[in-house]
Design an enzyme around this catalytic site. Sequence first.
Site, PDB file in Angstrom:
ATOM      1  N   SER A 191       0.872  -1.166   0.000  1.00  0.00           N
ATOM      2  CA  SER A 191       0.000   0.000   0.000  1.00  0.00           C
ATOM      3  C   SER A 191       0.908   1.216   0.000  1.00  0.00           C
ATOM      4  O   SER A 191       1.682   1.397   0.924  1.00  0.00           O
ATOM      5  CB  SER A 191      -0.887  -0.011   1.235  1.00  0.00           C
ATOM      6  OG  SER A 191      -1.534   1.233   1.337  1.00  0.00           O
ATOM      7  N   ARG A 192       0.834   2.007  -1.077  1.00  0.00           N
ATOM      8  CA  ARG A 192       1.840   3.059  -1.213  1.00  0.00           C
ATOM      9  C   ARG A 192       1.530   4.317  -0.433  1.00  0.00           C
ATOM     10  O   ARG A 192       2.412   5.130  -0.206  1.00  0.00           O
ATOM     11  CB  ARG A 192       2.054   3.393  -2.692  1.00  0.00           C
ATOM     12  CG  ARG A 192       2.680   2.232  -3.406  1.00  0.00           C
ATOM     13  CD  ARG A 192       3.140   2.541  -4.798  1.00  0.00           C
ATOM     14  NE  ARG A 192       3.394   1.280  -5.478  1.00  0.00           N
ATOM     15  CZ  ARG A 192       2.554   0.715  -6.328  1.00  0.00           C
ATOM     16  NH1 ARG A 192       1.438   1.317  -6.660  1.00  0.00           N
ATOM     17  NH2 ARG A 192       2.839  -0.448  -6.866  1.00  0.00           N
ATOM     18  N   VAL A 193       0.295   4.527  -0.029  1.00  0.00           N
ATOM     19  CA  VAL A 193       0.004   5.748   0.730  1.00  0.00           C
ATOM     20  C   VAL A 193      -0.654   5.479   2.072  1.00  0.00           C
ATOM     21  O   VAL A 193      -0.651   6.334   2.944  1.00  0.00           O
ATOM     22  CB  VAL A 193      -0.894   6.733  -0.071  1.00  0.00           C
ATOM     23  CG1 VAL A 193      -0.155   7.315  -1.230  1.00  0.00           C
ATOM     24  CG2 VAL A 193      -2.169   6.065  -0.510  1.00  0.00           C
TER      25      VAL A 193
END
Length: 498
Positions: free
Chosen positions: A360-362
Amino acid sequence: MIESISAFLKKRLDEYAFRPVTYKKGTVARSADGVVTVTGLPERRYGELLEFEGGVFGMALDLSEESVGAVLFDTAESVRAGTAVHGTGAVLEVPVGDNLPGRVIDPIGRPLDGKPLTPQEYYPVERPAPAIIDRRPVDTPLETGILAIDSMIPIGRGQRELIIGDRQTGKTTIALDAIINQKDKNVLCVYCAIGQKASTVAGVIETLTKAGAMKYTAVVYAGASDSPAMQYLAPYAAASAAEYFAAKGRDVLVVYDDLSKHAVAYRMMSLLLLRPPGREAYPGDIFYLHSRLLERSACLSKEKGGGSITALPIVETMAGNISAYIPTNVISITDGQIFLESGLFLSGVRPAVNTGLSVSRVGRAAQHPAMKAFSGTLRIDLSQYREAEIFTRFGSDPDPATARLLKRGSTLVNLLKQNKSAPYSLFDEVSLLLAYRENLFTELPAGQFKTEIPRFLDYMRRACPDILRQMNRTGKATDEDTNDLTTAVNAYEPGGAL
Ligand code: ATP
Ligand code: MG
């Protein structure tokens, strides 16, 4: 009895105020499988609704000097070479409004649940994505209630997180659990089913209704037997429905189930429109098809109402191949992916999340402080466990440190197993992670986790009711709370009588 698509669109167009217009007519030159070529139609727009003689409707998609390529919404036999056509000057719009939650509609806004729908407002199906200036960073968590996801692959409101995996690996279940967990969290949901069997979608609606989630969920459905044009429009219509709420400052969760079938419907349309096929026979603009859809999910700035649209697109892979065309496209558009593996699913690890390939990048920035404090090392623990596990398959006797690692690892895997439609609250999740940290269940036989976990959570809720209330409300835990929780965890006797 659902009224026919053409009758519905006709009625909708008749609602426009009367004004004198002159129509320039064209003629159908070619018609096959719901795709027609029209010649002699002078002024036309991309996406314009075309009315064919006999009351059939289509949408202009290919504009060229000499002809217009259009797709029909109905499979109509009345449209043949020579049939007259005129443009309506309107683009397709869908009804949006506060009365949509609880309803099942199709992409053009026909109610499919047998009840009348009074539209409050209309939005065009295709709308531009919010500009950079209209967005703000993702900072609020969207809790899915699934421990494996909330702890290691956290999702924030306004994020786009792909759910990807082979067929029958629990993709839909994760999305539905996320919807079910939004109960009393002030998040509205839109579930968009594309190209699925009617029976499957009926099952989904039943699951949502049983969990009391239909009250705040709208379903947009274009089935496998609907025309490719309807399937192509479905996710855009769902996005429009979500945008209405977001513009009013609400948080919305949209599920697109699934974009592989959407791409296939678009490929079918494109090939029939004689567009040149590219990789895997998809047309050249297949990336734009999904990027313009997913870019419409965003966290809006205060000036734009402060709402958010979180998107959970689903993509199906073949034999776990995430480097195929559509999976790589959607992976690169989204802010992370949850990769489900059939090997894990079949061995009983459900949800079958492969944490090594999921990211999950954010979301981490939006995780609850209480959760952040306890979930830091989980991914490393799991990957070390998986690695050590491979070596023990050779039958070697592990040294004490490895044996401990294996024991802790398998405990974690068992703690992360979760039934469907049974989301955890933040307090439950934190309690389980604390139990893992304190090695509470390390000696417990694998078969007993199923009965032990509910018993443990029940105990924790009774032992710390104040922390429970406060943590689920604020998402925070003070040092004192943590100490109290740890004491409670250590006072618990796994497998013993309470
Ligand atoms: P499809 O490719 O057909 O769309 P899918 O990947 O969406 O499948 P689901 O329909 O969500 O998969 O799940 C497949 C089956 O596994 C269902 O019968 C579902 O009940 C079961 N299942 C999924 N998750 C769990 C879980 N956590 N616990 C128990 N059963 C589960
Ligand atoms: Mg599914």
